[in-house]
Scaffold this motif. Structure first.
Motif: not given
Length: 695
Positions: A230-238, A210-218
């Protein structure tokens, strides 16, 4: 799903893109079934220590966390010539030594290996806690791990793999992390599942950029979910509680009593466990899902004592070889009931798992065995010959929602489904290992091909169970209806039981659809079935027998009425379907007639409404004659009357158009939906060869 009943219902597919996603995007590839990886060898003491010191993670804990990473050796004892750590000794000893807010013996263990004839090495960080208390599981002892894959030629990290509950749930993984950042772990309250933090907000988990924050998972994204278009949802427990979800924790019991009452745990009190604000005693005792559960707050921060950074607690970094002499971490089975909906309600506790020793697990010697994201394994395989290519594995996926009443329907006669912020528990009974949902998404990986029974429990919700057929082609299987499983709050749930010893048909499939929400449930069955439905719905329950013949029943549970509705002797065939058409038409006619000459009409002429009522009565008459003819083995009479039913339903459609302005909108909507249902069932009745249960 096997045994799909011919409904032709235009139901929104919550996970409609599953088929297109296929093997690579979801769980079609995995470390669990792959080409062989290369051999590894342990790094010598100094090299291992340097690698561990360089990548020693910072650990962020929940403000309510009671069990921090510690050293198990003070609680070890000898048994039959082996060194073991007994659960009672570890838990009581830990709490006895926990004083003034200082966790005893803060320790992280490390193990480092290198792949032979490759520049790829891995340093593992193992975190031991004396207890695991969670919403899906709890057990004595807990081991979690972070794998850091490093290229020794460039000294740059290639991949982080942080363990998440079990190998049935996708791990939290990050490919090509910034080498300038020390790894950070956000430990989940009670369970110690390890989420990653690699962005500029160190104590918060960010699933998507989101904006300048990278995701914590790839982790690979799940694309095409209708509600998240409108949102890509990475499959991880998080880290669900950090993402706004609610997780109700449970009180572990032993022999029917809470563990803090056990005589072997004198140092353990109720305050030693997770706080009351986050805890429910039982899923079954709640009448509705909890709404006041607090979300995550950061508490203590741990860092390696050699790092120059602020921390609440400094931990020791110890080679795992110093604890490899421990042969077992033991403790008696703990329990809580996990309800399985059936004609005779059942509860099981076999999904409660225990921990093993890390050094006896395949991932200890081959860390690549713990890579759960196919694209990550593929990326490493492209870079290093030591890593084998990914291969297909079967998975089940669903989105758990909540069934609620809709304002579009008459009161207590129609439903819709909505997102829920309270996470659920999913259990594949054939391989009993419970997994939690994340953001309402349930993923079960590494599922053997064949028929399985999937059960979903939620705090304050009635349980859901269904059979799921999993193919062996590596594509994900969507459970529920189009990947959606709606649950019902217990205080609005009625148990619908279908079939039994007196059943007139050998049932193979059962389905339930609401007038407004559409199909909510479908499952293959073995003669009988049970499903919980919302008392605010109006349902068509369809059955199919082993010969493929269909039957349908009208079910209208009453709020505050019977807790169980039973279709004792389900039938299939022309007579039964005609009877259903008569029932649903008569139900609608009675509601329209109850409006009276004034009532709730919109103020226009009543003649159109009276015409609609008469048209429905004509449908009822013809449908009952069709059913009578079928039961009397008069096929020609039955088919002729069914043709009359079809014609009269067209007339009902016309009369409804004329009467809409004079009807309350919810009743008008319901009438339209029921006409469509009656029309489909009439068509089924005209096409089916079977006349009745007796012929």
């Amino acid at each position: 799903m096997t045994g799909h009943i011919e409904f032709d219902v235009d139901r929104r597919a919550v996970l409609g893109a599953l088929a297109g996603i296929g093997g690579t995007a979801l769980a079609g590839c995995s470390a669990f079934n792959r080409e062989s990886d290369g051999q590894t060898k342990g790094l010598d003491g100094e090299a291992a220590r340097e690698l561990a010191s360089e990548f020693a993670p910072a650990l962020y804990f929940d403000a309510n966390e009671p069990w921090f990473p510690t050293d198990p050796r003070p609680y070890a004892s000898e048994r039959d010539g082996e060194t073991v750590v007994i659960g009672f000794d570890a838990v009581d000893g830990y709490h006895g030594r926990f004083s003034d807010g200082d966790p005893p013996d803060p320790t992280v263990f490390y193990n480092a290996v290198a792949y032979e004839d490759s520049p790829l090495a891995v340093v593992q960080f193992w975190f031991y806690s004396v207890f695991d208390q969670f919403t899906t599981n709890f057990h004595w002892h807990d081991w979690e791990v972070l794998h850091v894959f490093v290229d020794t030629e460039t000294d740059e990290p290639q991949l982080y793999v942080a363990s998440s509950h079990s190998r049935k749930v996708p791990n939290n993984e990050f490919l090509d992390p910034d080498p300038a950042l020390v790894p950070r772990i956000l430990s989940e309250l009670g369970s110690h599942s390890s989420a990653l933090s690699v962005n500029d907000v160190p104590d918060r988990f960010q699933r998507v950029a989101i904006e300048d924050l990278v995701a914590d998972i790839t982790n690979t994204a799940l694309e095409g979910v209708e509600d998240l278009a409108d949102l890509e949802l990475p499959l991880a427990y998080g880290l669900p509680r950090d993402e706004g979800s609610r997780l109700p924790y449970l009180i572990p019991e032993y022999e029917g009593d809470p563990i803090y009452e056990h005589e072997r745990l004198p140092s353990v009190t109720r305050e030693s466990l997770i706080d009351d604000d986050l805890t429910v005693r039982s899923y079954d005792t709640l009448t509705s899902p909890p709404t006041e559960l607090p979300t995550r707050e950061t508490g203590l921060v741990f860092r390696h004592r050699d790092q120059e950074a602020d921390a609440d607690v400094e931990y020791d970094l110890v080679p795992s070889t110093e604890v490899e002499h421990i042969a077992a971490f033991t403790g008696p089975q703990l329990s809580f009931e996990f309800t399985v909906p059936d004609v005779v309600e059942d509860a099981i506790a076999g999904h409660i798992t225990t921990t093993g020793t890390p050094w006896t697990q395949p991932r200890y010697g081959n860390p690549a065995a713990d890579i759960s994201v196919p694209n990550h394994r593929m990326a490493l395989a492209d870079r290093y010959d030591a890593i084998g290519e990914a291969a297909p594995v079967n998975s089940i996926i669903a989105r758990v929602t909540e069934a609620v009443t809709t304002d579009d329907a008459p009161e207590n006669e129609g439903l819709t489904t909505t997102e829920t912020t309270v996470e659920s528990v999913v259990l594949l009974e054939s391989d009993p290992e419970a997994v939690p949902t994340f953001g309402g998404i349930a993923v079960v990986q590494d599922v053997p091909a064949g028929d399985h029974r999937l059960t979903v429990n939620g705090a304050g919700r009635a349980p859901h169970g269904e059979r799921v057929a999993v193919s062996d082609d590596g594509t994900p299987t969507a459970a529920g209806i189009g990947g959606e499983i709606p649950l019902v709050a217990r205080d609005r749930a009625t148990k619908l039981e279908i079939g039994g010893e007196k059943s007139a048909a050998d049932l193979s499939t059962v389905a339930v659809e609401d007038d407004f929400a559409g199909r909510l449930y479908e499952s293959s069955v073995d003669g009988t079935d049970a499903v919980y439905v919302h008392t605010g719905g109006a349902y068509t329950t369809a059955v199919r027998d082993s010969d493929g013949a269909i039957g349908a029943y009208r079910v209208n549970p009453t709020p505050g009425g019977k807790s169980t509705v039973r279709i004792e002797r389900p039938e299939t065939g022309k007579a039964q379907l005609a009877t259903f058409v008569a029932d649903i038409a008569d139900e609608t006619r009675e509601e329209i007639a109850s409006l009276g000459s004034g009532g709730d009409r919109g103020g226009g002429s009543s003649s159109a409404v009276e015409g609609l009522e008469r048209a429905l009565a004509a449908v009822v008459e013809a449908a009952r004659k069709a059913a009578e003819g079928a039961r009397d083995s008069e096929r020609g009479t039955a088919d002729a009357q069914l043709s009359a039913v079809a014609e009269r339903l067209q007339r009902v459609e016309q009369r409804l158009t004329e009467a809409r302005s004079d009807l309350p909108e919810p009743l008008s909507n319901a009438t339209q939906n029921r006409i469509e249902q009656a029309d489909r069932r009439t068509e089924h009745a005209r096409n089916v060869k079977k006349l009745s249960a007796d012929n």
